[in-house]
Every structure is written in structure tokens, then in C-alpha cells.
Scaffold this motif. Structure first.
Motif, PDB file in Angstrom:
ATOM      1  N   LEU A 162      39.930  28.872  32.741  1.00 25.31           N
ATOM      2  CA  LEU A 162      39.689  29.021  34.173  1.00 25.31           C
ATOM      3  C   LEU A 162      40.702  29.979  34.803  1.00 25.31           C
ATOM      4  O   LEU A 162      40.360  30.812  35.645  1.00 25.31           O
ATOM      5  N   ILE A 163      41.960  29.856  34.361  1.00 26.48           N
ATOM      6  CA  ILE A 163      43.009  30.750  34.896  1.00 26.48           C
ATOM      7  C   ILE A 163      42.707  32.197  34.536  1.00 26.48           C
ATOM      8  O   ILE A 163      42.851  33.113  35.346  1.00 26.48           O
ATOM      9  N   VAL A 164      42.285  32.405  33.288  1.00 25.13           N
ATOM     10  CA  VAL A 164      41.948  33.765  32.857  1.00 25.13           C
ATOM     11  C   VAL A 164      40.803  34.329  33.689  1.00 25.13           C
ATOM     12  O   VAL A 164      40.823  35.497  34.108  1.00 25.13           O
ATOM     13  N   LEU A 165      39.785  33.504  33.927  1.00 26.55           N
ATOM     14  CA  LEU A 165      38.656  33.964  34.736  1.00 26.55           C
ATOM     15  C   LEU A 165      39.091  34.343  36.140  1.00 26.55           C
ATOM     16  O   LEU A 165      38.656  35.369  36.692  1.00 26.55           O
ATOM     17  N   VAL A 166      39.947  33.538  36.724  1.00 24.57           N
ATOM     18  CA  VAL A 166      40.432  33.833  38.078  1.00 24.57           C
ATOM     19  C   VAL A 166      41.219  35.139  38.089  1.00 24.57           C
ATOM     20  O   VAL A 166      41.066  35.987  38.982  1.00 24.57           O
ATOM     21  N   PHE A 167      42.075  35.310  37.068  1.00 22.51           N
ATOM     22  CA  PHE A 167      42.883  36.529  36.992  1.00 22.51           C
ATOM     23  C   PHE A 167      41.987  37.763  36.845  1.00 22.51           C
ATOM     24  O   PHE A 167      42.191  38.775  37.535  1.00 22.51           O
ATOM     25  N   LEU A 168      40.995  37.694  35.962  1.00 23.72           N
ATOM     26  CA  LEU A 168      40.076  38.807  35.788  1.00 23.72           C
ATOM     27  C   LEU A 168      39.300  39.099  37.059  1.00 23.72           C
ATOM     28  O   LEU A 168      39.040  40.263  37.408  1.00 23.72           O
ATOM     29  N   GLY A 169      38.915  38.032  37.766  1.00 22.42           N
ATOM     30  CA  GLY A 169      38.188  38.243  39.017  1.00 22.42           C
ATOM     31  C   GLY A 169      39.035  38.966  40.044  1.00 22.42           C
ATOM     32  O   GLY A 169      38.540  39.835  40.773  1.00 22.42           O
ATOM     33  N   ILE A 170      40.329  38.613  40.107  1.00 23.13           N
ATOM     34  CA  ILE A 170      41.211  39.289  41.057  1.00 23.13           C
ATOM     35  C   ILE A 170      41.358  40.771  40.696  1.00 23.13           C
ATOM     36  O   ILE A 170      41.290  41.645  41.556  1.00 23.13           O
ATOM     37  N   VAL A 171      41.561  41.041  39.392  1.00 22.09           N
ATOM     38  CA  VAL A 171      41.743  42.433  38.960  1.00 22.09           C
ATOM     39  C   VAL A 171      40.485  43.263  39.242  1.00 22.09           C
ATOM     40  O   VAL A 171      40.546  44.359  39.815  1.00 22.09           O
ATOM     41  N   GLY A 209      38.053  42.606  41.248  1.00 23.62           N
ATOM     42  CA  GLY A 209      37.817  42.701  42.684  1.00 23.62           C
ATOM     43  C   GLY A 209      38.665  43.778  43.324  1.00 23.62           C
ATOM     44  O   GLY A 209      38.217  44.519  44.196  1.00 23.62           O
ATOM     45  N   GLY A 210      39.924  43.865  42.859  1.00 22.28           N
ATOM     46  CA  GLY A 210      40.801  44.915  43.393  1.00 22.28           C
ATOM     47  C   GLY A 210      40.281  46.315  43.046  1.00 22.28           C
ATOM     48  O   GLY A 210      40.316  47.229  43.873  1.00 22.28           O
ATOM     49  N   ILE A 211      39.811  46.471  41.799  1.00 22.55           N
ATOM     50  CA  ILE A 211      39.299  47.790  41.383  1.00 22.55           C
ATOM     51  C   ILE A 211      38.070  48.179  42.190  1.00 22.55           C
ATOM     52  O   ILE A 211      37.976  49.296  42.717  1.00 22.55           O
ATOM     53  N   PHE A 212      37.137  47.218  42.288  1.00 20.97           N
ATOM     54  CA  PHE A 212      35.910  47.522  43.051  1.00 20.97           C
ATOM     55  C   PHE A 212      36.210  47.776  44.520  1.00 20.97           C
ATOM     56  O   PHE A 212      35.615  48.633  45.163  1.00 20.97           O
ATOM     57  N   GLY A 213      37.158  47.041  45.047  1.00 19.65           N
ATOM     58  CA  GLY A 213      37.519  47.239  46.448  1.00 19.65           C
ATOM     59  C   GLY A 213      38.126  48.613  46.692  1.00 19.65           C
ATOM     60  O   GLY A 213      37.819  49.275  47.686  1.00 19.65           O
ATOM     61  N   TYR A 214      38.971  49.065  45.743  1.00 13.70           N
ATOM     62  CA  TYR A 214      39.589  50.389  45.884  1.00 13.70           C
ATOM     63  C   TYR A 214      38.537  51.489  45.767  1.00 13.70           C
ATOM     64  O   TYR A 214      38.572  52.474  46.531  1.00 13.70           O
ATOM     65  N   LYS A 215      37.612  51.348  44.820  1.00 18.84           N
ATOM     66  CA  LYS A 215      36.550  52.334  44.677  1.00 18.84           C
ATOM     67  C   LYS A 215      35.669  52.391  45.914  1.00 18.84           C
ATOM     68  O   LYS A 215      35.238  53.448  46.358  1.00 18.84           O
ATOM     69  N   PHE A 216      35.371  51.207  46.488  1.00 19.88           N
ATOM     70  CA  PHE A 216      34.554  51.144  47.701  1.00 19.88           C
ATOM     71  C   PHE A 216      35.274  51.845  48.851  1.00 19.88           C
ATOM     72  O   PHE A 216      34.658  52.574  49.645  1.00 19.88           O
ATOM     73  N   TYR A 217      36.591  51.684  48.894  1.00 17.33           N
ATOM     74  CA  TYR A 217      37.381  52.333  49.936  1.00 17.33           C
ATOM     75  C   TYR A 217      37.338  53.855  49.752  1.00 17.33           C
ATOM     76  O   TYR A 217      37.169  54.609  50.718  1.00 17.33           O
TER      77      TYR A 217
END
Length: 371
Positions: A8-17, A19-27
Motif C-alpha cells: 500500500l505504501i509503494v502504491l501511494v508513493f507511486l501515485g504521488i510521483v 501525479g507530480g509528473i502529470f501535473g507538471y506536464k499539464f502545467y
């Protein structure tokens, strides 16, 4: 249980990473969209005006210079060179002696043949005088006449053989380099010297079969060669081959040019312009204004929009002959149309442009001087 928590921790960490990448690309995408929505500054270009000019149509091609007569002089009979009567590079006339071969044996053979002929002639005359008195038979007369004729033929043969010991120029022309030396024994067919007739001179070239209707005997041609780049040589089409090469789909053309100073030499590479007899009015542009493309040539036409801004439109054109730095426009433009002459690679259809006034003024001055 502990394994599940780690997962579960790994999944959360991957989701954060992620999400950050997609958010930066969207920006970034938003920033690009905002920049593209802003009006782009106009591109600076040079302009040229489509000008109506009087041209003599011409077809450009390449070919080679050929001598009207050009051979390697060689001997018909073997022998030792007794005399060389020329120097390399001499101008000679038809019949001028080039070399003499040792002919002592041939001269002796000729004297023998002449003596035999004289004896046969005397015998023939004696029998001819006796025939009316029937002192000799008709067969004796016929035999004497045949012997006399054969003796004269042997004299002619010996004279011809002796004449071959003297090699003469077969036509007027200029000699090349001497290839033999005095006292040298030369076998039959040994090259002695090259001779070429240089005035007039031929120019052989080929044209595509589609240009065949545009050329005829008597049409003017102009040629330039690398050896004399500052001079243009003029002549006329003197012959057109009767067939088209089925492999290259080209037809061979021959022009005849005056060459009194001998500047043109056989084997030279030449650039040829075949001109047609009458002028015609054509719309022209500088070659830099046309973009040549596999799918069709085009120009950027300069127009003015409702806001008074200059914009460019891509316009397909059909190009024709090229004369110096200008190209004929067969279709796609009208006289007076303004197009981009420099800076085509930076443009796209609908883009705003500003004309560099200095470049435009110099272009118009050049056009005025040409017209």
C-alpha cells in the motif's frame, strides 16, 4: 498483513510521483497553449514583384565539343622514317607532307616495272604493225596487248606503293603532338600525329524528347566552356538525329560554331542554350522567391488583411525557363503580385510579415535595370 501495508505504501508513493509528473506536464501544456494564443510578432522578409518581361525562350543543356574532322594519322605500309616534315602544333593544309618513309626498294621496284612496261609496249607495237600484213596471228596480237596492259598495271601498282611511303595531311587542320621519331621503324597503322579541323567546329548535345518540338535546324545556340568562362560562342543547330534513344528518351542535336581563333577544342565540356526564333512576354520572379518542391513549386504571396496587416498565402506556381537569376512563371501569378523573395523557410500560411524596405528597394532597382 505487513506485506499488504508495504504494498500500500509503494502504491501511494507511486501515485504521488506519477501525479507530480502529470501535473507538471499539464502545467507545461497550459503555458504552451497560452503562448500560442498570444499574437506572434511579424516575420521580417524581403519582397519582389512579379514583372512582365520580354524573353527569348531557351533550352539549357550540356554537351561536348567535337571536331568536324579529327583523326589519328597513321601509315598504310611499314617502313623506317626518313624525314619528319612537321612540328607539334603546326597548322597544315590538305596534302602537306607529314613524314617520308625510306623508299629505296620501292623506287627500284618502280624502275623495274617501268622497264618491263616499255619492253611490253615495244613488243605490242611491233606485232600491231605486222597484224595487217598477216605476218602474225590474232592470238599473238591479243597476247601482246594483254602483256602490255598488265605491265602498265604493274607500273601503276608500284607508283601507288611508292606514294604510300609519303604520309600527307588528309585535310586542313591543326596538328597535335608528334608521336614518332626520325629513323624509327613503324609497323602498319602506327599513330603518327593527331589532326583536327577546328574551324568550324561541332557541338554535340542531347535534349529530352519533350523538347523536340521546340528545336529545329537553323535555331541559334550559345555555348560556354570552363576554359574560356568570360566568352560566349554562337552558332546554329545544323542537324537533329532522326531517332530518340529508347533508354534515355533523349535526342542528339548537333550545332556548328565558328572557331577562328581555335579557342574551342574537341572534348571540351560545354553548357548550351538553344534559343527559339521569337521573343515572348513572360512573368518573371527572382529564383530565390520560388520554393522548389517534389509535390509542386510554390511562392508566398503577400496580401493585406482587413486590419491593414501584411500576411502571406502559399500559392502554387508553374515555373518555366531560367534566365540568369530570374525564372519564368507560367501560371499561378499575375503581373504586379508581390511575393516573398527571401526568408521562405521561416514562413507558414497566414503569418504576418513586415517587408525590409532596403531589400525591397534594391530589388525594385534591379528589376528596373533589367527591363
Amino acid at each position: 498483513m505487513r506485506t499488504f501495508r508495504r504494498f500500500l505504501i509503494v502504491l501511494v508513493f507511486l501515485g504521488i510521483v506519477l501525479g507530480g509528473i502529470f501535473g507538471y506536464k499539464f502545467y507545461q501544456f497550459g503555458q504552451m497553449k497560452e503562448q500560442m494564443s498570444q499574437p506572434q510578432p511579424p516575420a521580417e522578409v524581403s519582397a519582389a514583384v512579379a514583372t512582365l518581361q520580354s524573353w527569348t525562350p531557351a533550352i539549357k543543356s550540356v554537351g561536348s565539343v567535337e571536331a568536324v574532322n579529327g583523326i589519328q594519322v597513321a601509315n598504310e605500309v611499314p617502313g623506317v622514317i626518313q624525314e619528319i616534315a612537321f612540328e607539334s602544333g603546326d597548322m597544315v593544309k590538305q596534302g602537306d607532307v607529314l613524314i617520308r618513309l625510306d623508299s629505296q626498294i620501292d623506287e627500284a621496284a618502280l624502275r623495274t616495272r617501268r622497264a618491263e612496261a616499255q619492253l611490253a609496249q615495244q613488243e605490242f607495237k611491233r606485232i600491231e604493225n605486222l597484224l595487217p600484213r598477216r605476218a602474225v596471228s590474232q592470238s599473238q596480237f591479243d597476247e601482246a596487248k594483254a602483256n602490255y596492259d598488265a605491265a602498265r598495271a604493274r607500273v601503276n601498282e608500284a607508283e601507288a606503293q611508292l606514294n604510300k611511303k609519303v604520309i600527307r595531311a588528309p585535310f586542313d587542320g591543326k596538328l597535335g603532338l608528334r608521336l614518332v621519331d626520325q629513323g624509327e621503324y613503324i609497323a602498319t597503322g602506327t599513330p603518327i600525329v593527331e589532326i583536327n579541323m577546328l574551324d568550324p567546329i561541332y557541338l554535340d548535345y542531347t535534349l529530352s524528347e519533350r523538347n523536340l518540338p521546340r528545336v529545329a535546324q537553323g535555331y541559334e545556340v550559345e555555348a560556354t566552356v570552363a576554359a574560356v568562362p568570360e566568352e560566349t560562342f554562337s552558332g546554329q543547330v545544323s542537324a537533329i538525329n532522326t531517332s530518340v534513344n529508347p533508354e534515355t528518351r533523349t535526342v542528339r542535336i548537333r550545332a556548328t560554331l565558328d572557331n577562328p581563333e581555335g579557342k574551342l577544342r574537341p572534348g571540351m565540356f560545354a553548357t548550351i542554350m538553344t534559343r527559339q526564333p521569337e521573343d515572348r512576354e513572360v512573368i518573371t520572379l527572382p529564383r530565390t522567391a520560388v520554393s522548389y518542391n517534389t509535390y509542386g513549386d510554390y511562392v508566398f504571396l503577400i496580401e493585406e488583411n482587413d486590419q491593414g496587416e501584411k500576411t502571406v498565402t502559399r500559392r502554387s506556381v508553374t515555373t518555366g525557363d531560367v534566365n540568369n537569376d530570374r525564372v519564368a512563371i507560367l501560371s499561378g501569378l499575375e503581373e504586379g503580385d508581390q511575393v516573398v523573395s527571401k526568408g521562405l523557410l521561416r514562413l507558414r500560411a497566414g503569418q504576418r510579415v513586415t517587408i525590409q524596405e532596403e531589400a525591397a528597394d534594391s530589388e525594385q532597382a534591379a528589376e528596373a535595370s533589367e527591363s
